[in-house]
Design a protein around this motif. Structure first.
Motif, short mmCIF file in Angstrom:
data_model
loop_
_atom_site.label_atom_id
_atom_site.label_comp_id
_atom_site.label_asym_id
_atom_site.label_seq_id
_atom_site.Cartn_x
_atom_site.Cartn_y
_atom_site.Cartn_z
N THR A 119 -0.23 -8.06 -2.26
CA THR A 119 0.04 -6.76 -2.57
C THR A 119 1.50 -6.46 -3.22
OG1 THR A 119 -1.28 -6.14 -0.79
CG2 THR A 119 -0.27 -4.26 -2.17
N VAL A 120 2.55 -6.90 -2.80
CA VAL A 120 3.79 -6.66 -2.88
C VAL A 120 4.05 -7.41 -4.38
CG1 VAL A 120 6.29 -7.48 -2.58
CG2 VAL A 120 4.91 -6.20 -0.83
N SER A 121 3.53 -8.51 -4.38
CA SER A 121 3.69 -9.42 -5.65
C SER A 121 3.00 -8.81 -7.06
CB SER A 121 3.42 -10.85 -5.80
OG SER A 121 2.13 -11.02 -5.08
N ARG A 122 1.74 -8.07 -6.43
CA ARG A 122 0.90 -7.56 -7.53
C ARG A 122 1.61 -6.26 -8.24
NH1 ARG A 122 -5.00 -4.50 -6.69
NH2 ARG A 122 -4.83 -3.21 -8.27
N TYR A 123 2.49 -5.57 -7.15
CA TYR A 123 3.43 -4.32 -7.76
C TYR A 123 4.86 -4.57 -8.08
CZ TYR A 123 -0.34 -0.85 -6.76
OH TYR A 123 -1.40 -0.33 -6.99
N ASN A 158 -3.60 1.32 -2.21
CA ASN A 158 -3.30 2.91 -2.43
C ASN A 158 -2.02 3.43 -1.79
OD1 ASN A 158 -5.98 2.43 -3.44
ND2 ASN A 158 -6.87 3.84 -1.76
N LEU A 159 -1.61 2.93 -0.66
CA LEU A 159 -0.62 3.26 -0.18
C LEU A 159 0.86 2.70 -0.88
CD1 LEU A 159 -1.15 2.67 3.63
CD2 LEU A 159 -1.32 4.88 2.53
N VAL A 160 0.92 1.67 -1.34
CA VAL A 160 1.90 1.15 -2.20
C VAL A 160 2.13 1.79 -3.60
CG1 VAL A 160 3.09 -0.80 -3.50
CG2 VAL A 160 2.26 -0.94 -0.99
N GLY A 161 0.77 1.75 -4.08
CA GLY A 161 0.83 2.69 -5.31
C GLY A 161 1.32 4.10 -5.34
N VAL A 184 0.24 -3.75 12.78
CA VAL A 184 0.68 -2.31 12.29
C VAL A 184 1.39 -2.49 10.90
CG1 VAL A 184 2.14 -0.26 12.65
CG2 VAL A 184 1.37 -1.39 14.56
N LEU A 185 0.80 -1.93 9.90
CA LEU A 185 1.13 -1.90 8.58
C LEU A 185 1.84 -0.75 8.22
CD1 LEU A 185 -2.01 -3.51 6.91
CD2 LEU A 185 0.13 -4.63 6.76
N THR A 186 3.35 -0.86 7.86
CA THR A 186 4.05 0.29 7.35
C THR A 186 4.40 0.36 6.07
OG1 THR A 186 5.09 0.36 9.63
CG2 THR A 186 6.00 1.85 8.15
N VAL A 187 4.24 1.36 5.33
CA VAL A 187 4.68 1.42 3.94
C VAL A 187 5.72 2.59 3.99
CG1 VAL A 187 4.07 1.90 1.53
CG2 VAL A 187 2.37 0.59 3.08
N SER A 188 6.77 2.60 3.78
CA SER A 188 7.83 3.63 3.64
C SER A 188 8.52 3.57 2.41
CB SER A 188 8.87 3.47 4.77
OG SER A 188 9.53 2.42 4.90
N ASP A 189 8.88 4.86 1.83
CA ASP A 189 9.59 5.05 0.53
C ASP A 189 10.94 6.05 0.96
OD1 ASP A 189 8.79 7.83 -0.03
OD2 ASP A 189 6.79 6.93 -0.16
N THR A 190 11.61 5.98 -0.25
CA THR A 190 12.75 6.99 -0.13
C THR A 190 12.47 8.03 -1.21
OG1 THR A 190 13.86 5.54 -1.92
CG2 THR A 190 14.44 5.30 0.39
N GLY A 191 11.15 8.41 -1.47
CA GLY A 191 10.59 9.31 -2.44
C GLY A 191 10.83 10.85 -2.06
N GLN A 243 9.59 13.83 5.16
CA GLN A 243 10.72 14.71 4.86
C GLN A 243 11.05 14.87 3.36
OE1 GLN A 243 13.94 13.30 7.41
NE2 GLN A 243 14.74 15.65 7.39
N VAL A 244 10.85 16.07 3.13
CA VAL A 244 11.05 16.49 1.64
C VAL A 244 12.42 15.87 1.12
CG1 VAL A 244 11.44 18.33 -0.04
CG2 VAL A 244 9.56 18.28 2.06
N GLY A 245 12.30 15.09 0.15
CA GLY A 245 13.75 14.80 -0.44
C GLY A 245 14.18 13.56 0.17
N ALA A 246 13.69 13.19 1.41
CA ALA A 246 14.07 12.14 1.99
C ALA A 246 13.03 10.78 1.88
CB ALA A 246 14.56 12.21 3.27
N GLY A 247 11.78 11.02 1.85
CA GLY A 247 10.81 9.99 1.88
C GLY A 247 9.69 10.08 2.67
N SER A 248 8.77 9.22 2.49
CA SER A 248 7.51 9.31 3.66
C SER A 248 7.32 7.97 4.11
CB SER A 248 6.38 9.47 2.73
OG SER A 248 6.71 10.83 1.76
N THR A 249 6.72 7.81 5.34
CA THR A 249 6.30 6.67 6.14
C THR A 249 4.88 6.71 6.41
OG1 THR A 249 8.52 6.23 6.62
CG2 THR A 249 6.82 5.02 7.94
N PHE A 250 4.32 5.94 5.88
CA PHE A 250 2.68 5.75 6.35
C PHE A 250 2.44 4.49 7.26
CE2 PHE A 250 0.52 9.29 3.66
CZ PHE A 250 1.45 9.32 2.79
#
Ligand code: ADP
Length: 266
Positions: A119-123, A158-161, A184-191, A243-250
């Motif tokens: 998935t990572v290499s796809r994106y 879907n989560l990485v997208g 446990v799969l974790t997708v976290s962003d700084t979005g 957290q708004v402005g800091a990012g999300s973790t699924f």
């Protein structure tokens, strides 16, 4: 409550009594309301790209074709909107199949590390193009679980997208860990993050925090709903912190039980 009254005649023309049936229709009404909301949502979502395709092609036919640059620009819009339609119809079919219980999950043993890497290499290219760093953090050995690989790949996609779409700068990290029972799969962003009041409804069909932004990102509003169904189809669960402005973790928790049973038998 729906009331149904049937009189009972005594045979000599008088009425001896009545049968009164009381139906509790609140659940039925609720389902009916959900169904019509769903149909309204689908119609609206379909109409938006169709209107764009129709409008821009009409303008081209009306003479804008003469101008090469406008033609190119309008064709690009028509193309993008058609893509969105395809995406929407694919997601709708997928969701309705899963919800009707007709989806057969094809479980087999797979290494989740490989799935994350793929998935990572796809994106990675897409992330780099928008200046984002995308990386995987994996344990040294394989993480085997009994899963439907294609479906779990879709969960990751879907989560990485989403993470990429809703992260203007910074990074997206996909982490894989395991306990004795679970992977446990974790997708976290700084979005941009998600306001607390939106979190409870996030996995509902068509629920979006910011409709305009979600549309621009090419979303259908069905991605997280599909994620939830697939994960629950694996007897797992999915959580979100944000957290708004800091990012999300699924986080996606998938039981490995079957894998353990096999290992015990080996
Ligand atoms: P969409 O196709 O609109 O992205 P999803 O079901 O995948 O639909 O997500 C629902 C909504 O949740 C999105 O419209 C967006 O508002 C919010 N969302 C999902 N993932 C993220 C994320 N990583 N960061 C911020 N918001 C997100």
């Amino acid at each position: 409550v729906e009331v149904n009254i049937t009189p009972i005649s005594s045979g000599n023309g008088t009425i001896a009594g009545a049968v009164v049936l009381l139906h509790d229709v609140s659940e039925w009404r609720r389902l009916e309301r959900m169904r019509s909301e769903f149909v309204a949502n689908v119609s609206h979502e379909l109409r938006t790209p169709i209107t764009a395709v129709k409008g821009f092609s009409e303008t081209l036919l009306d003479g804008a074709l003469e101008d090469r640059q406008t033609t190119r620009q309008f064709l690009q819009i028509i193309h993008d909107e058609s893509e969105r339609l395809t995406h929407l119809v694919t997601d709708l079919l997928e969701l309705s199949k899963i919800e009707s219980g007709h989806t057969v999950f094809h479980h087999s043993f797979a290494d989740l590390s490989k799935l994350v890497e793929r998935t990572v290499s796809r994106y990675i290219h897409q992330a780099e193009q928008v200046g984002l760093s995308l990386r995987a953090e994996l344990p040294p050995g394989p993480v085997r679980a009994c899963i439907d690989s294609d479906r779990i790949a879709q969960v990751l996609v879907n989560l990485v997208g989403n993470a990429i779409a809703y992260t203007p700068h910074g990074e997206v990290v996909v982490t894989l860990t395991e306990t004795a029972e679970e992977a446990v799969l974790t997708v976290s962003d700084t979005g941009i993050g998600i306001p607390a009041e939106d979190l409870p409804r996030l996995f509902e069909r068509f629920y979006r925090v910011d409709k305009a932004r979600a549309r621009r990102s090419g979303g259908t509003g069905l991605g997280l709903s599909i994620v939830k169904h697939i994960v629950e189809g694996h007897h797992g669960h999915v959580t979100v912190e944000s957290q708004v402005g800091a990012g999300s973790t699924f986080r996606v928790f998938l039981p490995k039980q079957a894998a353990e049973a096999e290992e015990a038998g080996e």
